[in-house]
Design a protein around this motif. Structure first.
Motif, PDB file in Angstrom:
ATOM      1  N   GLY A  40     -87.134 -25.103  11.646  1.00 46.01           N
ATOM      2  CA  GLY A  40     -86.819 -24.308  12.823  1.00 46.01           C
ATOM      3  C   GLY A  40     -86.144 -25.076  13.938  1.00 46.01           C
ATOM      4  O   GLY A  40     -85.824 -24.500  14.990  1.00 46.01           O
ATOM      5  N   LYS A  41     -85.887 -26.363  13.742  1.00 48.82           N
ATOM      6  CA  LYS A  41     -85.229 -27.196  14.756  1.00 48.82           C
ATOM      7  C   LYS A  41     -83.810 -27.515  14.291  1.00 48.82           C
ATOM      8  O   LYS A  41     -83.558 -27.633  13.092  1.00 48.82           O
ATOM      9  CB  LYS A  41     -86.025 -28.477  14.984  1.00 48.82           C
ATOM     10  N   VAL A  42     -82.894 -27.660  15.242  1.00 47.22           N
ATOM     11  CA  VAL A  42     -81.481 -27.787  14.896  1.00 47.22           C
ATOM     12  C   VAL A  42     -80.885 -29.047  15.514  1.00 47.22           C
ATOM     13  O   VAL A  42     -81.097 -29.340  16.693  1.00 47.22           O
ATOM     14  CB  VAL A  42     -80.692 -26.547  15.363  1.00 47.22           C
ATOM     15  N   LEU A  43     -80.146 -29.794  14.701  1.00 47.14           N
ATOM     16  CA  LEU A  43     -79.314 -30.903  15.159  1.00 47.14           C
ATOM     17  C   LEU A  43     -77.876 -30.406  15.113  1.00 47.14           C
ATOM     18  O   LEU A  43     -77.370 -30.044  14.048  1.00 47.14           O
ATOM     19  CB  LEU A  43     -79.494 -32.121  14.249  1.00 47.14           C
ATOM     20  N   ARG A  44     -77.204 -30.381  16.256  1.00 48.31           N
ATOM     21  CA  ARG A  44     -75.923 -29.690  16.353  1.00 48.31           C
ATOM     22  C   ARG A  44     -74.912 -30.474  17.180  1.00 48.31           C
ATOM     23  O   ARG A  44     -75.226 -30.965  18.259  1.00 48.31           O
ATOM     24  CB  ARG A  44     -76.150 -28.317  16.988  1.00 48.31           C
ATOM     25  N   PHE A  45     -73.684 -30.585  16.656  1.00 45.56           N
ATOM     26  CA  PHE A  45     -72.560 -31.174  17.368  1.00 45.56           C
ATOM     27  C   PHE A  45     -71.337 -30.284  17.151  1.00 45.56           C
ATOM     28  O   PHE A  45     -70.872 -30.129  16.022  1.00 45.56           O
ATOM     29  CB  PHE A  45     -72.269 -32.594  16.871  1.00 45.56           C
ATOM     30  N   ASP A  46     -70.838 -29.694  18.245  1.00 47.19           N
ATOM     31  CA  ASP A  46     -69.621 -28.886  18.187  1.00 47.19           C
ATOM     32  C   ASP A  46     -69.040 -28.805  19.592  1.00 47.19           C
ATOM     33  O   ASP A  46     -69.472 -29.536  20.493  1.00 47.19           O
ATOM     34  CB  ASP A  46     -69.892 -27.496  17.597  1.00 47.19           C
ATOM     35  N   ASP A  47     -68.089 -27.900  19.810  1.00 49.25           N
ATOM     36  CA  ASP A  47     -67.441 -27.818  21.118  1.00 49.25           C
ATOM     37  C   ASP A  47     -68.388 -27.360  22.212  1.00 49.25           C
ATOM     38  O   ASP A  47     -68.160 -27.621  23.400  1.00 49.25           O
ATOM     39  CB  ASP A  47     -66.236 -26.868  21.051  1.00 49.25           C
ATOM     40  N   ASP A  48     -69.467 -26.653  21.854  1.00 53.84           N
ATOM     41  CA  ASP A  48     -70.429 -26.204  22.856  1.00 53.84           C
ATOM     42  C   ASP A  48     -71.395 -27.308  23.262  1.00 53.84           C
ATOM     43  O   ASP A  48     -72.055 -27.203  24.302  1.00 53.84           O
ATOM     44  CB  ASP A  48     -71.221 -25.005  22.326  1.00 53.84           C
ATOM     45  N   THR A  49     -71.544 -28.337  22.453  1.00 48.89           N
ATOM     46  CA  THR A  49     -72.372 -29.499  22.807  1.00 48.89           C
ATOM     47  C   THR A  49     -71.443 -30.695  23.002  1.00 48.89           C
ATOM     48  O   THR A  49     -71.039 -31.008  24.098  1.00 48.89           O
ATOM     49  CB  THR A  49     -73.411 -29.775  21.708  1.00 48.89           C
ATOM     50  N   GLU A  50     -71.116 -31.358  21.936  1.00 45.51           N
ATOM     51  CA  GLU A  50     -70.106 -32.420  21.932  1.00 45.51           C
ATOM     52  C   GLU A  50     -69.679 -32.653  20.494  1.00 45.51           C
ATOM     53  O   GLU A  50     -70.516 -32.924  19.635  1.00 45.51           O
ATOM     54  CB  GLU A  50     -70.647 -33.717  22.529  1.00 45.51           C
ATOM     55  N   PRO A  51     -68.389 -32.518  20.196  1.00 48.51           N
ATOM     56  CA  PRO A  51     -67.955 -32.673  18.800  1.00 48.51           C
ATOM     57  C   PRO A  51     -68.002 -34.123  18.352  1.00 48.51           C
ATOM     58  O   PRO A  51     -67.974 -35.050  19.172  1.00 48.51           O
ATOM     59  CB  PRO A  51     -66.518 -32.147  18.820  1.00 48.51           C
ATOM     60  N   LEU A  52     -68.091 -34.313  17.060  1.00 46.55           N
ATOM     61  CA  LEU A  52     -67.997 -35.630  16.451  1.00 46.55           C
ATOM     62  C   LEU A  52     -66.591 -35.825  15.900  1.00 46.55           C
ATOM     63  O   LEU A  52     -65.890 -34.866  15.587  1.00 46.55           O
ATOM     64  CB  LEU A  52     -69.018 -35.778  15.323  1.00 46.55           C
ATOM     65  N   TYR A  53     -66.198 -37.087  15.781  1.00 51.25           N
ATOM     66  CA  TYR A  53     -64.911 -37.424  15.193  1.00 51.25           C
ATOM     67  C   TYR A  53     -65.123 -38.527  14.160  1.00 51.25           C
ATOM     68  O   TYR A  53     -66.009 -39.374  14.312  1.00 51.25           O
ATOM     69  CB  TYR A  53     -63.924 -37.911  16.259  1.00 51.25           C
ATOM     70  N   ILE A  54     -64.318 -38.511  13.113  1.00 50.90           N
ATOM     71  CA  ILE A  54     -64.414 -39.546  12.082  1.00 50.90           C
ATOM     72  C   ILE A  54     -63.862 -40.847  12.646  1.00 50.90           C
ATOM     73  O   ILE A  54     -62.711 -40.915  13.084  1.00 50.90           O
ATOM     74  CB  ILE A  54     -63.626 -39.149  10.821  1.00 50.90           C
ATOM     75  N   SER A  55     -64.683 -41.886  12.653  1.00 49.03           N
ATOM     76  CA  SER A  55     -64.233 -43.191  13.138  1.00 49.03           C
ATOM     77  C   SER A  55     -63.909 -44.151  12.002  1.00 49.03           C
ATOM     78  O   SER A  55     -63.177 -45.116  12.193  1.00 49.03           O
ATOM     79  CB  SER A  55     -65.298 -43.830  14.039  1.00 49.03           C
ATOM     80  N   ASN A  56     -64.444 -43.885  10.807  1.00 47.95           N
ATOM     81  CA  ASN A  56     -64.169 -44.755   9.667  1.00 47.95           C
ATOM     82  C   ASN A  56     -64.524 -44.012   8.380  1.00 47.95           C
ATOM     83  O   ASN A  56     -65.339 -43.084   8.383  1.00 47.95           O
ATOM     84  CB  ASN A  56     -64.984 -46.052   9.763  1.00 47.95           C
ATOM     85  N   ILE A  57     -63.881 -44.415   7.286  1.00 47.34           N
ATOM     86  CA  ILE A  57     -64.164 -43.850   5.970  1.00 47.34           C
ATOM     87  C   ILE A  57     -64.436 -45.019   5.026  1.00 47.34           C
ATOM     88  O   ILE A  57     -63.592 -45.905   4.855  1.00 47.34           O
ATOM     89  CB  ILE A  57     -62.981 -43.012   5.450  1.00 47.34           C
ATOM     90  N   LEU A  58     -65.619 -45.015   4.429  1.00 48.20           N
ATOM     91  CA  LEU A  58     -66.067 -46.153   3.633  1.00 48.20           C
ATOM     92  C   LEU A  58     -66.179 -45.790   2.157  1.00 48.20           C
ATOM     93  O   LEU A  58     -66.508 -44.656   1.805  1.00 48.20           O
ATOM     94  CB  LEU A  58     -67.428 -46.643   4.135  1.00 48.20           C
ATOM     95  N   GLY A  59     -65.923 -46.777   1.297  1.00 50.40           N
ATOM     96  CA  GLY A  59     -66.253 -46.701  -0.123  1.00 50.40           C
ATOM     97  C   GLY A  59     -65.590 -45.591  -0.901  1.00 50.40           C
ATOM     98  O   GLY A  59     -66.241 -44.956  -1.733  1.00 50.40           O
ATOM     99  N   TYR A  60     -64.308 -45.319  -0.645  1.00 56.83           N
ATOM    100  CA  TYR A  60     -63.633 -44.247  -1.391  1.00 56.83           C
ATOM    101  C   TYR A  60     -63.500 -44.630  -2.867  1.00 56.83           C
ATOM    102  O   TYR A  60     -63.010 -45.703  -3.209  1.00 56.83           O
ATOM    103  CB  TYR A  60     -62.245 -43.980  -0.809  1.00 56.83           C
ATOM    104  N   THR A  61     -63.962 -43.739  -3.738  1.00 53.82           N
ATOM    105  CA  THR A  61     -63.807 -43.913  -5.182  1.00 53.82           C
ATOM    106  C   THR A  61     -63.357 -42.594  -5.784  1.00 53.82           C
ATOM    107  O   THR A  61     -63.774 -41.513  -5.338  1.00 53.82           O
ATOM    108  CB  THR A  61     -65.116 -44.355  -5.853  1.00 53.82           C
ATOM    109  N   ALA A  62     -62.525 -42.659  -6.805  1.00 50.23           N
ATOM    110  CA  ALA A  62     -62.029 -41.440  -7.461  1.00 50.23           C
ATOM    111  C   ALA A  62     -62.245 -41.556  -8.959  1.00 50.23           C
ATOM    112  O   ALA A  62     -61.903 -42.564  -9.578  1.00 50.23           O
ATOM    113  CB  ALA A  62     -60.551 -41.245  -7.154  1.00 50.23           C
TER     114      ALA A  62
END
Length: 420
Positions: A77-99
């Motif tokens: 019943g509890k929410v962890l939220r990040f968006d334009d109504d709170t504060e958005p997150l942005y990708i700062s790094n991308i690690l360990g890409y494998t295909a």
């Protein structure tokens, strides 16, 4: 392809394209393990999300550093939220890409928008007046942090300074070390606040006020108790239990405390305004129970090592900065000779003891909270032992999915409970 985290539900997880246009692409079914971090020594929150994707959207979207991310997770019943109504997150790094033949995997590292803006903004103006008001002004004017995303405890001291092109968050963290509680004197008192970010926004917290408030309302405080049975929550008493053994860390390392001058410090200053030397003696013992509020009743001042100075500070002191005409704009209320030793002793005291625990996921717990830990005395399961008492949440990690939901907490404190 992974499933949603066990025990928690991803209500929203969308990644925008690099240009920010259009609707975000839903990645909720591609999320594997999510970890969310807060720390009272860090001015930014952090999140990592492990992605396993069978649609090749890493290059189709594409997923790149700088993309905006919305995320909303629910648990109990509890929410962890990040968006334009709170504060958005942005990708700062991308690690360990494998295909592989049919899927690709990688880990996203996310920061809040203000963490990015902090690197493209500088503070260069001259500020004067109450230190807490200056922190609020920098957050509002430089990083555009709204009022409802700030919680600033009042400071007793004014502080005049020229910012010198510092980054805003660095400037606020630097000012926090100079913030003073009320009731300070030359030889006793408590300086040094905590400046950090949680999911609710930015906080400047008075350590003494934090402990004083929670002790006054101790019946409402969140409590964790160690029992050798199934982990449950007692909803009526706001009490949680955990079955894993807490990991004890530092336990009053007196060598480090003596090095930091926690108990008694000789402070020699040279006033560059009037060209005169000054001497101030700081004693921890005369602060405890007066200006300084501890997490419990026992101050842990060693009898054999409290009478002599364990640290000598030699430093120039500047009471002001240049005014518009090139003269000295003296700030007599900044009291720098009081804050240096007091701040060093207070932070050293706060980290005297530490405990690391892992408990069932509890989103309500945030960095900077004070929790009551009930740990039994040896061979007395129903008695609070010396390790019991109020602790400050120094670091926290909420983990969703992967091997299961959990909350990892590092707790610190400055005192033992009174067992008499």
């Amino acid at each position: 392809m992974s499933t949603k985290p066990k025990g928690s539900k991803i209500l929203n997880f969308g990644i925008h394209s690099p240009d920010g246009g259009g609707k975000p692409i839903d990645f909720s079914l591609q999320a594997n393990e999510i970890s969310y971090y807060e720390d009272v020594t860090d001015a930014s929150v952090h999140m990592t999300i492990s992605i396993i994707d069978a649609f090749g959207r890493f290059n189709k979207l594409p997923v790149r550093s700088g993309n905006k991310v919305f995320i909303e997770i629910e648990n109990d019943g509890k929410v962890l939220r990040f968006d334009d109504d709170t504060e958005p997150l942005y990708i700062s790094n991308i690690l360990g890409y494998t295909a592989a033949a049919k899927r690709e995997g990688y880990t996203l590292v996310l920061e809040t928008k203000t963490a990015f803006n902090n690197h493209i903004t500088r503070v260069f103006e001259k500020y004067k007046g109450k230190l807490s008001s200056t922190v609020s002004k920098i957050l509002k004017e430089k990083l555009e942090v709204p009022e409802d995303r700030m919680s600033i405890d009042d400071t007793s001291n004014d502080y005049t300074f020229c910012a010198g092109y510092r980054r805003p968050l660095h400037c606020c963290a630097w000012l926090a070390t100079k913030a003073m509680s009320t009731g300070n004197s030359d030889t006793a008192g408590s300086a040094g606040f905590l400046f950090y970010q949680t999911r609710e926004g930015y906080l400047l917290r008075d350590i003494d006020k934090l402990f004083a408030d929670v002790i006054e309302q101790k019946d409402e405080a969140v409590k964790y108790t160690y029992k050798m049975d199934k982990t449950v929550k007692d909803a009526d008493k706001n009490t949680y239990t955990f079955s894993n053994q807490p990991i004890m860390g530092d336990n009053h390392n007196i060598m480090n405390q003596l090095l930091s001058g926690q108990f008694k410090t000789a402070n020699h200053y040279y006033n560059i305004v009037d060209k005169k030397p000054e001497f101030k003696e700081y004693t921890y013992e005369s602060s405890v129970g007066k200006q300084m509020t501890l997490s419990a009743e026992i101050e842990n001042v060693p009898k054999d090592f409290k009478e002599k100075y364990s640290r000598m500070i030699l430093s120039p002191v500047d009471y002001g900065c240049l005014d518009a005409k090139g003269g000295i704009d003296v700030n007599k209320d900044s009291n720098p000779h009081e804050m240096y030793a007091q701040a060093s002793a207070r932070i050293s005291s706060l980290y005297s003891q530490s405990i690391t625990i892992t408990v069932p996921l509890n989103i309500d717990v945030t960095a900077g909270m004070a929790l009551y830990m009930k740990l039994p005395e040896l061979n007395k399961t129903n008695t609070d032992g010396p390790a019991s008492g109020f602790y400050l949440v120094s670091k926290i990690c909420h983990r969703f999915g992967g091997e299961g939901d959990a909350t990892g907490i590092t707790l610190v404190r400055d005192s033992y409970i009174d067992l008499s």
